[in-house]
Every structure is written in structure tokens, then in C-alpha cells.
Design a protein around this motif. Structure first.
Motif, PDB file in Angstrom:
ATOM      1  N   VAL A 101       0.633   4.582   0.227  1.00 38.99           N
ATOM      2  CA  VAL A 101       0.737   4.236   1.642  1.00 38.99           C
ATOM      3  C   VAL A 101       1.453   5.333   2.419  1.00 38.99           C
ATOM      4  N   LYS A 102       2.433   5.962   1.791  1.00 35.58           N
ATOM      5  CA  LYS A 102       3.216   7.006   2.458  1.00 35.58           C
ATOM      6  C   LYS A 102       2.345   8.165   2.917  1.00 35.58           C
ATOM      7  N   SER A 103       1.212   8.398   2.245  1.00 32.35           N
ATOM      8  CA  SER A 103       0.370   9.552   2.564  1.00 32.35           C
ATOM      9  C   SER A 103      -0.830   9.194   3.432  1.00 32.35           C
ATOM     10  N   LEU A 104      -0.946   7.931   3.838  1.00 32.76           N
ATOM     11  CA  LEU A 104      -2.111   7.481   4.588  1.00 32.76           C
ATOM     12  C   LEU A 104      -1.787   7.264   6.065  1.00 32.76           C
ATOM     13  N   ALA A 105      -2.781   7.497   6.912  1.00 33.96           N
ATOM     14  CA  ALA A 105      -2.666   7.186   8.342  1.00 33.96           C
ATOM     15  C   ALA A 105      -3.375   5.855   8.576  1.00 33.96           C
ATOM     16  N   LEU A 106      -2.640   4.757   8.370  1.00 35.36           N
ATOM     17  CA  LEU A 106      -3.218   3.427   8.472  1.00 35.36           C
ATOM     18  C   LEU A 106      -3.087   2.890   9.890  1.00 35.36           C
ATOM     19  N   ALA A 114      -0.968  -4.138   4.089  1.00 37.53           N
ATOM     20  CA  ALA A 114      -0.517  -3.467   2.866  1.00 37.53           C
ATOM     21  C   ALA A 114       0.882  -3.946   2.481  1.00 37.53           C
ATOM     22  N   HIS A 115       1.769  -4.087   3.457  1.00 41.47           N
ATOM     23  CA  HIS A 115       3.129  -4.524   3.161  1.00 41.47           C
ATOM     24  C   HIS A 115       3.185  -6.031   2.886  1.00 41.47           C
ATOM     25  N   ARG A 116       2.299  -6.798   3.496  1.00 41.73           N
ATOM     26  CA  ARG A 116       2.252  -8.223   3.172  1.00 41.73           C
ATOM     27  C   ARG A 116       1.840  -8.417   1.719  1.00 41.73           C
ATOM     28  N   GLN A 117       0.794  -7.700   1.309  1.00 47.71           N
ATOM     29  CA  GLN A 117       0.362  -7.798  -0.080  1.00 47.71           C
ATOM     30  C   GLN A 117       1.420  -7.232  -1.031  1.00 47.71           C
ATOM     31  N   LEU A 196       3.639   2.493  -3.467  1.00 46.30           N
ATOM     32  CA  LEU A 196       2.741   1.436  -3.021  1.00 46.30           C
ATOM     33  C   LEU A 196       1.380   2.051  -2.728  1.00 46.30           C
ATOM     34  N   ILE A 197       0.355   1.576  -3.433  1.00 50.83           N
ATOM     35  CA  ILE A 197      -0.996   2.130  -3.335  1.00 50.83           C
ATOM     36  C   ILE A 197      -1.863   1.206  -2.491  1.00 50.83           C
TER      37      ILE A 197
END
Length: 293
Positions: A101-106, A114-117, A196-197
Motif C-alpha cells: 500500500v505504501k507504494s501505491l497511489a490509491l 485496504a485499511h478496513r480489510q 500491507l499488500i
């Protein structure tokens, strides 16, 4: 450093006895001296990761987690252990789809989900494993052990801290020892966006710091690294987790954040990592201002 290490032939042979012949090998280590990870890809595109643990304790923790706790997260939500070698401190795992997640532009909606899951998966992990015998004893003593480490961190910090900051951290350490029994579980131990992936579904990687402990300890890095600016991600995580922290857990989290801040400040400056040092300084500033939440 990433891209500079070749996989030893002995370990390649060991891995291929499990995976079959591999077509390509890529150094996937993090940019730090003790990170040694390689991605192995077969001709059919099937991917694996071979990791040499930094030390025996981390090897034991990650091996235990992948065998006894991580399967509770569900298929594709954590790596599967295919083989391990205590002689080489090596683990061979399946690859999990997605990227950190740290490397993605979500988008805001994707990041929230992503954080809920992530919280949902942490709840499953915390309920996994057999919390009996010496595991329970170790977990029950974890806060006191953390508090007893404060004196060393304060000594190493030297003049990086003001007298008022030293007094605050010392008080938080003392209060940590007085907190009553807290909910215990099997924690990831390094839960933050680098591990976190996201692929449309969340997954957790890197269980080398996993252990039985008060579950409040799980959220220290998130509270210090992410939630200060992104309260909506805190809400997302606990929505998935299924409950908020109790008042005693919240107080323990604040105390632990103070200890983490000093540790991060010392480690970051001594290892030339300004981002870690900045995290420590920022957490201390928030605690001094009384705005940590």
C-alpha cells in the motif's frame, strides 16, 4: 541494498527442490543491510520468495507464524510457507498478489477499504494460535518488558531529548507497568503500510516480529506513522477489526508510542534514516502537546 545480492547456489538448489526449476531470480531486499530476500519465478510464471532471516529469533517467529497463525487470515491473505531451513535461517514462501500500500497511489475509497480489510485480517490473526503455557506468560509480561527498556532508550537518546521530554517518557513507562490485564493475542508486530499488500484485497507480509502480546501493541506503528494525519484510516482499520480499543488499551498505546518515539529517534539518527527519526520526533511533539490519539 536492493539489486546487489546474488542468491547463493546452495540456497537456489534447496529452493528448487521444492519449486522445480526457476527461470529468473530478482533481489527483492529492502534497502537495509540485514534484508536478504529474493523473488524466484518459474517458467510458468509462478512466483516464490526466499528470505534469509536477520537472526535466529526472527526466523523462529516467522516460521511459527506462517505455520500456526497466518493461515487463519485466509487464502491469498498471507504467504504460505513451502519450506524452511534452520541451518540457513531461510524460508521459502508463495507470493501474494499485489503491491505494498505504501507504494501505491490509491483512491480515497480504495485506501479506506485496504485499511478496513487490514483491520479485519488483524482481528483474525489476533485470535489465532494457542495462547497457553509460556506463550501466555510472555504475553502477560510484554508491557512490563517494554517499560523496562525505556531506561536504555533514554540513556542512548542523550541530548536528543529535552528534560521535559525525558520526564514525560519516564512517566509513560511507569504508567505502562501499572496498567491492568489487557486483551492478548497473536500480533503481526510490524503492521504498517510497507507490509500491507493490496490487489483489490488486502494481505499481510513479513511476520518476523510476530508474537503473543497485548493486542494494543499491534497498533503502535500505525498510530505513530499513519493515523496522525489520516484519522479516516484509523476509523477504517477499527471498522474492520470489529471493535475500538478500550480506554486502558488506548492509554497503553499512548505509553508505548512514547517509548517507540525515543527508540525511533535514536535508531533513525544512528542508522542515517531521517524518516524514522522524524517519526520519533513528531510523536514526541504530539505527546508533549497532549494531542496524541
Amino acid at each position: 541494498m536492493s539489486g546487489t545480492r546474488a542468491l547463493p547456489d546452495t540456497l537456489r538448489g534447496w529452493a528448487e527442490r521444492e519449486t522445480g526449476p526457476v527461470k529468473s531470480i530478482r533481489d527483492a531486499s529492502h534497502p537495509r543491510e540485514n534484508s536478504r530476500v529474493w523473488e524466484l519465478v518459474r517458467a510458468d510464471g509462478c512466483r516464490y520468495y526466499l528470505k534469509i532471516s536477520p537472526n535466529a529469533r526472527m526466523y523462529q517467529r516467522e516460521t511459527f507464524a506462517l505455520r500456526h497463525a497466518a493461515p487463519a487470515l485466509g487464502a491469498g491473505r498471507a504467504p504460505q510457507l513451502r519450506a524452511s531451513s534452520a541451518e540457513h535461517l531461510s524460508l521459502l514462501t508463495t507470493a501474494v498478489p499485489g503491491r505494498p500500500v505504501k507504494s501505491l497511489a490509491l483512491s480515497a475509497a480504495e485506501e479506506y477499504e485496504a485499511h478496513r480489510q487490514a483491520g479485519l485480517l488483524l482481528a483474525r490473526l489476533h485470535a489465532a494460535g494457542d495462547l497457553t503455557g509460556h506463550w501466555r506468560t510472555e504475553a502477560q509480561g510484554a508491557l512490563r518488558a517494554a517499560a523496562h527498556g525505556a531506561e536504555r532508550h533514554l540513556r542512548e537518546a542523550g541530548d536528543r531529548l529535552t528534560p521535559a521530554e525525558r520526564t514525560l517518557v519516564g512517566r509513560l513507562a511507569a504508567e505502562l507497568c501499572m496498567i491492568g490485564p489487557l486483551p492478548l493475542g497473536f500480533i503481526h508486530g510490524d503492521a504498517w503500510p510497507r507490509n500491507l499488500i493490496w490487489s483489490g484485497h488486502s494481505a499481510w507480509l513479513d511476520f518476523e516480529r510476530s508474537r503473543f502480546a497485548p493486542v494494543a501493541q499491534e497498533f503502535v506503528q500505525l498510530a505513530c506513522e499513519v493515523w496522525a494525519d489520516r484519522p479516516q484510516l484509523r476509523a477504517a482499520c477499527f471498522s474492520g477489526y470489529g471493535r475500538e480499543l478500550t480506554s486502558e488499551e488506548s492509554h497503553a498505546l499512548m505509553c508505548l508510542a512514547g517509548l517507540d518515539a525515543v527508540s525511533a529517534l535514536v535508531w533513525g539518527e544512528s542508522h542515517n534514516d531521517p524518516l524514522v527519526a522524524a517519526r520519533g520526533r513528531r510523536t514526541l511533539d504530539r505527546l508533549m502537546a497532549g494531542v496524541f490519539a
